[in-house]
Design a protein around this motif. Structure first.
Motif, mmCIF file in Angstrom:
data_model
loop_
_atom_site.group_PDB
_atom_site.id
_atom_site.type_symbol
_atom_site.label_atom_id
_atom_site.label_comp_id
_atom_site.label_asym_id
_atom_site.label_seq_id
_atom_site.Cartn_x
_atom_site.Cartn_y
_atom_site.Cartn_z
ATOM 1 N N ILE A 49 0.725 -1.258 0.009
ATOM 2 C CA ILE A 49 -0.063 0.190 0.045
ATOM 3 C C ILE A 49 0.899 1.267 0.102
ATOM 4 C CG2 ILE A 49 -1.668 1.370 1.515
ATOM 5 C CD1 ILE A 49 -2.944 -1.358 2.181
ATOM 6 N N ASN A 50 1.780 1.279 0.991
ATOM 7 C CA ASN A 50 2.829 2.377 0.783
ATOM 8 C C ASN A 50 3.632 2.591 -0.259
ATOM 9 O OD1 ASN A 50 2.189 2.974 3.503
ATOM 10 N ND2 ASN A 50 4.027 1.764 4.341
ATOM 11 N N LEU A 51 4.173 1.465 -1.159
ATOM 12 C CA LEU A 51 4.356 1.468 -2.290
ATOM 13 C C LEU A 51 3.616 2.060 -3.483
ATOM 14 C CD1 LEU A 51 7.124 0.854 -4.249
ATOM 15 C CD2 LEU A 51 5.975 -1.407 -4.446
ATOM 16 N N HIS A 52 2.545 1.591 -3.592
ATOM 17 C CA HIS A 52 1.592 2.202 -4.302
ATOM 18 C C HIS A 52 1.094 3.541 -4.139
ATOM 19 C CE1 HIS A 52 0.142 -2.467 -5.519
ATOM 20 N NE2 HIS A 52 1.470 -1.951 -6.088
ATOM 21 N N THR A 53 1.086 4.082 -2.895
ATOM 22 C CA THR A 53 0.967 5.605 -2.614
ATOM 23 C C THR A 53 2.044 6.230 -3.151
ATOM 24 O OG1 THR A 53 -0.557 4.900 -0.736
ATOM 25 C CG2 THR A 53 0.342 7.161 -0.770
ATOM 26 N N VAL A 54 3.240 5.913 -2.948
ATOM 27 C CA VAL A 54 4.484 6.582 -3.280
ATOM 28 C C VAL A 54 4.506 6.696 -4.902
ATOM 29 C CG1 VAL A 54 6.982 6.850 -3.295
ATOM 30 C CG2 VAL A 54 5.822 6.347 -1.197
ATOM 31 N N ILE A 55 4.184 5.600 -5.290
ATOM 32 C CA ILE A 55 4.206 5.450 -6.996
ATOM 33 C C ILE A 55 3.164 6.487 -7.349
ATOM 34 C CG2 ILE A 55 3.652 4.093 -8.872
ATOM 35 C CD1 ILE A 55 5.194 1.985 -7.292
ATOM 36 N N ALA A 56 1.991 6.309 -6.763
ATOM 37 C CA ALA A 56 0.880 7.447 -7.200
ATOM 38 C C ALA A 56 1.277 8.941 -7.303
ATOM 39 C CB ALA A 56 -0.311 7.330 -6.237
ATOM 40 N N LEU A 57 2.028 9.210 -5.843
ATOM 41 C CA LEU A 57 2.547 10.695 -5.793
ATOM 42 C C LEU A 57 3.296 10.891 -6.526
ATOM 43 C CD1 LEU A 57 3.010 10.437 -1.692
ATOM 44 C CD2 LEU A 57 1.285 12.210 -3.076
ATOM 45 N N LYS A 58 4.234 9.993 -7.048
ATOM 46 C CA LYS A 58 5.397 10.468 -8.028
ATOM 47 C C LYS A 58 4.637 10.845 -9.487
ATOM 48 C CE LYS A 58 9.101 8.405 -10.707
ATOM 49 N NZ LYS A 58 9.869 6.980 -10.852
ATOM 50 N N CYS A 59 3.881 9.703 -9.714
ATOM 51 C CA CYS A 59 3.061 10.116 -11.264
ATOM 52 C C CYS A 59 2.313 11.322 -10.932
ATOM 53 C CB CYS A 59 2.406 8.680 -11.664
ATOM 54 S SG CYS A 59 3.404 7.458 -11.684
ATOM 55 N N VAL A 60 1.573 11.733 -9.935
ATOM 56 C CA VAL A 60 0.890 12.836 -10.031
ATOM 57 C C VAL A 60 1.648 14.127 -10.154
ATOM 58 C CG1 VAL A 60 -0.810 14.210 -8.846
ATOM 59 C CG2 VAL A 60 -1.042 11.884 -9.093
ATOM 60 N N SER A 61 2.730 13.866 -9.293
ATOM 61 C CA SER A 61 3.832 15.112 -9.316
ATOM 62 C C SER A 61 4.490 15.357 -10.694
ATOM 63 C CB SER A 61 4.789 14.613 -8.225
ATOM 64 O OG SER A 61 4.184 14.755 -7.021
ATOM 65 N N THR A 62 4.547 14.270 -11.623
ATOM 66 C CA THR A 62 5.306 14.413 -12.744
ATOM 67 C C THR A 62 4.287 14.892 -13.886
ATOM 68 O OG1 THR A 62 6.512 12.487 -12.337
ATOM 69 C CG2 THR A 62 6.062 13.005 -14.795
ATOM 70 N N ILE A 63 2.901 14.647 -13.797
ATOM 71 C CA ILE A 63 2.008 15.286 -14.708
ATOM 72 C C ILE A 63 1.273 16.311 -14.373
ATOM 73 C CG2 ILE A 63 2.074 12.941 -15.996
ATOM 74 C CD1 ILE A 63 -1.004 12.559 -14.830
ATOM 75 N N ALA A 64 1.110 16.600 -12.973
ATOM 76 C CA ALA A 64 0.390 17.692 -12.598
ATOM 77 C C ALA A 64 1.174 18.136 -11.175
ATOM 78 C CB ALA A 64 -1.058 17.215 -12.421
ATOM 79 N N PRO A 65 2.392 18.599 -11.512
ATOM 80 C CA PRO A 65 2.900 19.153 -10.014
ATOM 81 C C PRO A 65 2.156 20.392 -9.394
ATOM 82 C CG PRO A 65 4.225 19.635 -12.064
ATOM 83 C CD PRO A 65 3.091 18.944 -12.695
ATOM 84 N N GLU A 66 1.359 21.086 -10.099
ATOM 85 C CA GLU A 66 0.735 22.051 -9.565
ATOM 86 C C GLU A 66 -0.508 21.880 -8.756
ATOM 87 O OE1 GLU A 66 -1.379 21.068 -13.303
ATOM 88 O OE2 GLU A 66 0.794 21.428 -12.875
ATOM 89 N N ASN A 67 -0.908 20.709 -9.074
ATOM 90 C CA ASN A 67 -2.248 19.914 -8.328
ATOM 91 C C ASN A 67 -1.730 19.587 -6.852
ATOM 92 O OD1 ASN A 67 -4.515 18.961 -7.548
ATOM 93 N ND2 ASN A 67 -4.748 17.744 -9.517
ATOM 94 N N SER A 68 -1.493 20.589 -6.044
ATOM 95 C CA SER A 68 -1.083 20.251 -4.430
ATOM 96 C C SER A 68 -2.331 19.809 -3.784
ATOM 97 C CB SER A 68 -0.743 21.504 -4.087
ATOM 98 O OG SER A 68 -1.521 22.606 -4.027
ATOM 99 N N PHE A 69 -3.339 20.072 -4.323
ATOM 100 C CA PHE A 69 -4.813 19.663 -3.634
ATOM 101 C C PHE A 69 -4.758 18.150 -3.699
ATOM 102 C CE2 PHE A 69 -8.923 17.666 -4.125
ATOM 103 C CZ PHE A 69 -9.679 17.705 -2.977
ATOM 104 N N MET A 70 -4.428 17.443 -4.829
ATOM 105 C CA MET A 70 -4.453 15.946 -5.128
ATOM 106 C C MET A 70 -3.221 15.426 -4.287
ATOM 107 S SD MET A 70 -6.123 13.339 -6.436
ATOM 108 C CE MET A 70 -7.550 14.014 -7.418
ATOM 109 N N ILE A 71 -2.177 16.124 -4.411
ATOM 110 C CA ILE A 71 -0.771 15.526 -3.918
ATOM 111 C C ILE A 71 -1.229 15.303 -2.308
ATOM 112 C CG2 ILE A 71 1.483 15.849 -3.470
ATOM 113 C CD1 ILE A 71 1.752 16.995 -6.432
ATOM 114 N N ASP A 72 -1.660 16.321 -1.709
ATOM 115 C CA ASP A 72 -2.019 16.480 -0.253
ATOM 116 C C ASP A 72 -2.927 15.440 -0.080
ATOM 117 O OD1 ASP A 72 -0.129 18.439 0.145
ATOM 118 O OD2 ASP A 72 -1.475 19.825 0.322
#
Length: 175
Positions: A49-72
């Protein structure tokens, strides 16, 4: 932390969690998976679960770094909104297509090929994590709205291909 440093930080976290998973898997008894001690199984589940969460954070940060709402929201494991996830799922699908096109153009560069394949896998995992999160929250799994194609009030929902479509006319909500 700038964008490149943040991505590197996520990569380091991914490597660390993968090493922990490998170490735990090395202690697993061979043979019957049902005899796996509950504590070991719970630890592995938590690591994945932690691995998949970090992967999701990395990918969201890659394609939408300005979307701090989603990252948080991902970091804090909050309920995600269907429309936000739909937009990100579409961006991730587009990114996967671009990466697959790049992969098809590579000329035997083993290292680049492996890196692109890993990135494609990460985007698949991230997209799945985000969509599963929305689908698992039954209050947000379907969204009732006016369809711009058939001009009727209808449900829009995620399909198996992660498109957000009208259930009546099957028009994609995001174009």
């Amino acid at each position: 932390m700038n964008h490149a440093e943040q991505i590197l930080h996520y990569d380091q976290q991914i490597d660390h969690i993968e090493n922990e998973i490998r170490a735990l898997q090395a202690t697993m008894p061979t043979g019957d998976m049902e005899s796996l001690p509950m504590q070991l199984a719970a630890s592995l589940d938590e690591l994945f679960i932690n691995l998949h969460t970090v992967i999701a954070l990395k990918c969201v940060s890659t394609i939408a770094p300005e979307n701090s709402f989603m990252i948080d929201a991902i970091k804090q494991q909050q309920v995600l909104k269907v429309l936000e996830v739909g937009k990100l799922a579409k961006l991730m699908s587009d990114q996967i297509e671009l990466l697959q096109e790049t992969l098809a153009q590579l000329d035997g560069d083993i290292q680049s090929t492996a890196k692109i394949k890993q990135t494609i896998a990460e985007f698949f995992i991230a997209r799945q994590v985000l969509v599963d999160t929305v689908i698992n929250d039954s209050s947000e799994a379907e969204h009732f709205c006016d369809c711009s194609a058939c001009l009727q009030a209808t449900y829009h929902q995620f399909t198996a291909t992660f498109d957000y479509v009208c259930t009546k006319c099957e028009t994609p909500f995001f174009k």
